[in-house]
Write an enzyme that holds these catalytic residues in place. Structure first.
Site, mmCIF file in Angstrom:
data_model
loop_
_atom_site.group_PDB
_atom_site.id
_atom_site.type_symbol
_atom_site.label_atom_id
_atom_site.label_comp_id
_atom_site.label_asym_id
_atom_site.label_seq_id
_atom_site.Cartn_x
_atom_site.Cartn_y
_atom_site.Cartn_z
ATOM 1 N N MET A 89 3.025 6.520 -3.731
ATOM 2 C CA MET A 89 2.216 5.334 -4.027
ATOM 3 C C MET A 89 2.556 4.227 -3.036
ATOM 4 S SD MET A 89 2.008 5.440 -8.159
ATOM 5 C CE MET A 89 3.649 4.826 -8.473
ATOM 6 N N ASP A 90 1.882 4.240 -1.906
ATOM 7 C CA ASP A 90 2.214 3.360 -0.797
ATOM 8 C C ASP A 90 1.188 2.238 -0.664
ATOM 9 O OD1 ASP A 90 3.648 2.461 1.329
ATOM 10 O OD2 ASP A 90 3.029 4.028 2.730
ATOM 11 N N GLY A 91 1.644 1.033 -0.320
ATOM 12 C CA GLY A 91 0.727 -0.050 0.001
ATOM 13 C C GLY A 91 0.741 -1.237 -0.937
ATOM 14 N N THR A 248 -1.141 7.404 -0.391
ATOM 15 C CA THR A 248 -2.114 6.335 -0.162
ATOM 16 C C THR A 248 -1.730 5.502 1.059
ATOM 17 O OG1 THR A 248 -0.901 4.901 -1.692
ATOM 18 C CG2 THR A 248 -2.700 6.215 -2.612
#
Length: 302
Positions: A89-91, A248
């Site tokens: 779960m990036d960003g 992501t």
């Protein structure tokens, strides 16, 4: 059959950080965004460079209450759903920065996306969900302290893997209490991978096997991939190897996450930042998975 959800807390976020309060005319200053309970709407917040979004934590609402359990969207095939989905779960920080908001608000918004994916995995009967996440410690602490009843109501079991020794002592106690309290829950298995490293996981598995050889419990020729997998920290789940990995924010790497377990995993890279990842994006990723021919190392047509 129980589902499992695990997520990793990045070492860089192992610090106590205070959330800024939302303006009183927008949201109660003591309101936080729960990890495990549903919310009914988002509240618009103004930032220096435009509007941002922060979740308004109203009483839980089940948006799928009238739908049949186990039903899937028309774009998906129920009999071809992956058993295990992993998500990096990036960003979160970039989401906040683009709106001129403090980075912690990105984590709050990311918590809603996390909660949405948890609910969808329960609804669509995905057995295992592994989530690598970089929520800051105060958000995790709030979730464990304030929402244990939600975990019990949703029959979510909590387990721990990784090195928890760098966490504050009181947070270690909360995690252990949640693990003990929820150990008999069977709807969803939520595994917190705290300070988890894929390289270290393989290393400790090899060290454990070496000790067993030294103690005469096994012979060197007994060592194979099945024995090694039993020594990995992911042996806590029936399906330790993901069928699908989603990352992501457009990043095209796995960043030392589940290095052994991803050997035959299908990879899906989404351009959206994690807080923007919702049901439509999840359906798109699952649809892509269902269109692929999995070979598990074999040649095409074999």
């Amino acid at each position: 059959m129980a589902a499992m959800l695990s997520f990793q807390i990045h070492p860089s976020t192992l610090k106590h950080q205070r959330f800024p309060h939302v303006p009183l005319n927008k949201l109660s200053p003591n309101t936080c965004c729960p990890l495990f309970s549903s919310v009914s709407k988002a509240t618009n917040l103004s930032g220096p460079r435009g509007n941002g979004v922060l979740v308004n934590c109203l009483p839980p609402v089940d948006n799928h209450a009238d739908e049949d359990p186990g039903s899937v969207p028309p774009d998906l095939r129920k009999d071809s759903m992956p058993s295990h989905v992993a998500v990096i779960m990036d960003g979160n920080r970039r989401w906040a920065q683009r709106r001129g908001l403090p980075s912690v608000w990105g984590y709050e918004a990311g918590a809603q996306a996390f909660r949405t994916v948890v609910d969808l995995c329960c609804k669509w009967r995905i057995t295992v969900l592994t989530v690598e996440i970089d929520f800051i410690m105060e958000l995790l602490e709030r979730a464990l302290r304030d929402e244990l009843q939600q975990l019990m109501r949703k029959k979510i079991r909590v387990s721990l893997i990784g090195d928890c020794t760098r966490l504050p002592k009181h947070l270690q106690v909360l995690l252990k209490e949640a693990e003990e309290t929820t150990k008999n829950n069977s709807q969803l298995h939520l595994v917190f991978a705290l300070n988890y490293s894929g390289q270290n996981d393989i290393l400790q598995a090899c060290q454990n096997m070496a000790l067993k050889v030294k103690d005469g419990l096994i012979e060197p020729e007994d060592i194979n991939k099945f024995l090694l997998e039993k020594e990995l920290e992911t042996n806590c789940t029936e399906f330790p190897n993901p069928d699908l990995l989603i990352r992501t924010s457009g990043e095209l790497r796995i960043s030392n996450f589940f290095l052994w377990q991803l050997a035959y995993t299908e990879l899906y890279f989404a351009n959206s930042l994690w807080p923007d990842f919702g049901e439509d994006e999840f359906v798109e990723a699952l649809s892509s998975f269902q269109q692929r021919q999995r070979r598990y190392g074999g040649r095409s047509g074999s």
